[in-house]
Design an enzyme around this catalytic site. Structure first.
Site, short mmCIF file in Angstrom:
data_model
loop_
_atom_site.label_atom_id
_atom_site.label_comp_id
_atom_site.label_asym_id
_atom_site.label_seq_id
_atom_site.Cartn_x
_atom_site.Cartn_y
_atom_site.Cartn_z
N HIS A 1 -17.96 -5.86 -13.77
CA HIS A 1 -19.23 -6.61 -13.76
C HIS A 1 -20.38 -5.71 -13.29
CE1 HIS A 1 -17.41 -10.80 -14.11
NE2 HIS A 1 -16.38 -9.98 -14.07
N ASP B 1 -24.54 -13.77 -12.52
CA ASP B 1 -23.25 -13.53 -13.16
C ASP B 1 -22.68 -14.87 -13.62
OD1 ASP B 1 -20.75 -11.12 -12.54
OD2 ASP B 1 -20.39 -13.06 -13.49
C1 UDX Z 1 -12.92 -6.91 -15.36
C2 UDX Z 1 -11.90 -7.84 -16.06
O1 UDX Z 1 -10.59 -7.45 -15.74
C3 UDX Z 1 -12.13 -7.77 -17.56
O2 UDX Z 1 -11.17 -8.61 -18.19
C4 UDX Z 1 -13.53 -8.26 -17.87
O3 UDX Z 1 -13.75 -8.22 -19.26
C5 UDX Z 1 -14.54 -7.40 -17.11
O4 UDX Z 1 -14.24 -7.40 -15.69
P1 UDX Z 1 -11.77 -4.42 -15.73
O5 UDX Z 1 -10.44 -5.03 -15.65
O6 UDX Z 1 -12.13 -3.43 -14.69
O7 UDX Z 1 -12.91 -5.57 -15.82
O8 UDX Z 1 -11.82 -3.75 -17.19
P2 UDX Z 1 -13.04 -3.25 -18.06
O9 UDX Z 1 -13.95 -4.39 -18.43
O10 UDX Z 1 -12.45 -2.50 -19.17
O11 UDX Z 1 -13.88 -2.27 -17.10
C6 UDX Z 1 -13.27 -1.10 -16.59
C7 UDX Z 1 -14.33 0.00 -16.53
O12 UDX Z 1 -13.77 1.08 -15.78
C8 UDX Z 1 -14.70 0.53 -17.91
O13 UDX Z 1 -16.12 0.57 -18.05
C9 UDX Z 1 -14.12 1.95 -17.93
O14 UDX Z 1 -14.95 2.87 -18.62
C10 UDX Z 1 -14.04 2.30 -16.46
N1 UDX Z 1 -12.94 3.25 -16.18
C11 UDX Z 1 -11.62 2.85 -16.22
C12 UDX Z 1 -13.28 4.56 -15.86
O15 UDX Z 1 -14.47 4.89 -15.85
N2 UDX Z 1 -12.29 5.45 -15.55
C13 UDX Z 1 -10.97 5.10 -15.57
O16 UDX Z 1 -10.12 5.96 -15.28
C14 UDX Z 1 -10.62 3.76 -15.91
#
Ligand code: UDX
Length: 479
Positions: free
Chosen positions: A18, A119
């Site tokens: 987020h 949000d």
């Molecule tokens: C959360 C929820 O889990 C997801 O379902 C919702 O859509 C958004 O909020 P998250 O699980 O962290 O998000 O997944 P995601 O939305 O993919 O965001 C992860 C972020 O971390 C991405 O922007 C990705 O670029 C970043 N990331 C991940 C890195 O920069 N480095 C890494 O090694 C792994």
């Protein structure tokens, strides 16, 4: 009356998925002359490494304020405990949020807040904005597809499709999500729909916070109009002022190519760069399960063995809190992996996905990762963990046809088979063509005249109009 200085306060959940798009939105709005303050928690502000409230993380354009999340300073706030953080925030931070909303001008010598961006998963922020008669716009950081599934929960309950019958066929289609009748199965609904009771508190909370969006002055999606055109027609019928301004990271880069890298949630281990540079084109699978997924040791081993037996090399971002429970699984994986691949703690994901050696993305289908995979033109193997990810992975495999959905299974044979399908043969070629088209569409949408750029200008216009309205209301009340 003097022109009101539009000042927007943005308050995202204290979760990377987020916060990351909100920081990009704050930069974009600042570039368009809107004064922005981002509010987060003290813990997140420390984690983002911001040195002071007016220059967070080396950014020069918006203010970053913080409030306590109500937990003890030494609480680990690990991925597996994120619900504890959210519960504490909901209970303890309403008053602090109201203070910032109505008196940020005193706290950080800025003009009064004239518009709140809240949000979509933090209902109390919308309630407080309404009580203080400050216009609010909802920012839903996950995609339109999951938003519409959550919005349709009352219809699913009324039609008797929720809760699911005992021992039911999870592959049966559900009929009460308009526009998804031909492909959305029970197992593709957000995981919260797998509860046994329609009155489940979490299901009702997610449903009602989504329904409340109709009371907002607008709804922002980090998505692309053409990606979800049919779906957005349905959403617009309930939320007429919808702004699809994504991919926000690409939109920001199109406005200012000098913008820095995304927030470093964990310490980026740059050791992978040389290894990746040494690999042949499209020969590597990139593996990451986002910032909140926690895996059992047995699941980690199934993925590892499946990757190894696929015969393809891989680079796997293994966060310190990926393992559900104690233990340093990354060290073990590193020792076993050696020439088969590369195990690191955290990477710059957009940079890795854009690397010519990467041929496929094994992902949990978080919305930001899904968009980043689309922008990079990389086919995805989806293993959704929870919440909106279940819907995202179904759209990737069945609607956009840019990947494979491994939902609800976790065995080394399936992992190996799907990696091969995504990396070689006609199936891989077709997915690459499809995701290449979407990548080009994403690029065009953020260019001058593109749909996301047009929606951004409309959003900026409407924020200015709302700010004038809010200021006039204040003047009217003070005479
Ligand atoms: C959360 C929820 O889990 C997801 O379902 C919702 O859509 C958004 O909020 P998250 O699980 O962290 O998000 O997944 P995601 O939305 O993919 O965001 C992860 C972020 O971390 C991405 O922007 C990705 O670029 C970043 N990331 C991940 C890195 O920069 N480095 C890494 O090694 C792994």
């Amino acid at each position: 009356m003097e022109k009101a200085t539009p000042h927007v306060l943005i308050f995202p959940l204290p979760l990377l998925g987020h916060i990351s798009p909100v920081l990009q939105l704050a930069e974009v709005l600042s570039l368009r002359g809107i004064r922005v303050t981002v509010l987060t928690t003290d813990h997140v502000k420390r984690r983002l490494g911001s040195d002071d409230e007016n220059r967070p993380m080396g950014r020069k354009r918006f203010s970053l304020l913080s409030i306590p999340d109500g937990l003890p300073a030494d609480h680990p706030r690990s991925a597996g405990q994120f619900l504890e953080v959210l519960r504490s925030l909901m209970v303890n931070s309403r008053h602090a949020y109201r203070d910032v909303l109505v008196s940020s001008c005193k706290i950080s010598k800025t003009p009064p807040v004239t518009c709140a961006i809240v949000d979509g998963l933090m209902p109390f922020a919308a309630e407080v904005a309404e009580e203080e008669e400050i216009p609010f716009i909802v920012f839903r950081t996950s995609g339109p597809c999951s938003f519409w599934a959550y919005f349709s929960v009352p219809k699913l309950i009324e039609a008797g499709e929720l809760p699911f019958p005992e021992e039911c066929d999870m592959d049966e289609l559900v009929r009460s999500v308009p526009g998804m009748e031909t492909f959305l199965r029970r197992r593709d609904l957000p995981t919260i729909c797998r509860v046994r009771d329609a009155n489940d508190a979490h299901l009702q909370a997610l449903s009602s916070s989504t329904q409340r969006t109709t009371r907002a002055r607008g709804l922002i999606f980090n998505s692309i109009e053409q990606l979800d055109a049919a779906l957005l027609t349905h959403i617009n019928s309930c939320c007429p002022r919808t702004y699809t301004i994504g991919p926000i990271g690409e939109l920001l880069r199109s406005l200012d190519c000098s913008v820095g890298s995304p927030p470093e949630w964990w310490r980026e281990d740059r050791s992978y760069a040389a290894w990746l540079d040494a690999q042949p084109s499209k020969s590597v699978v990139y593996v990451s399960f986002g910032s909140l997924t926690v895996l059992r040791r047995s699941q980690i081993l199934e993925f590892w063995h499946g990757l190894v037996s696929s015969g393809y090399r891989f680079i796997w971002a293994v966060r310190p809190d990926l393992l559900d429970g104690a233990g340093d699984v990354a060290a073990e994986l590193k020792a076993w992996t050696e020439e088969k691949g590369c195990v690191v703690e955290w990477v710059n994901q957009t940079a890795v996905l854009a690397h010519p050696s990467v041929g496929a993305f094994l992902t949990h289908s978080g919305w930001n990762s899904t968009l980043e995979g689309i922008c990079a033109g990389v086919p995805m193997i989806c293993w959704p963990f929870f919440f909106d990810q279940m819907v995202n992975s179904r759209f990737v495999s069945e609607v956009w046809r840019i990947g494979l959905d491994m939902k609800d299974t976790c065995d080394r044979g399936t992992v190996a088979k799907m990696v091969k399908q995504a990396m070689e043969g006609e199936s891989a070629e077709e997915m690459r063509r499809n995701v290449g088209r979407l990548s080009e569409m994403a690029r065009q949408s953020v260019d001058e005249g593109g749909s996301s750029r047009v929606h951004l200008e409309q959003l900026v216009h409407d924020i200015r109009a709302l700010s004038l309205e809010a200021s006039a209301l204040k003047v009217g009340k003070s005479v």
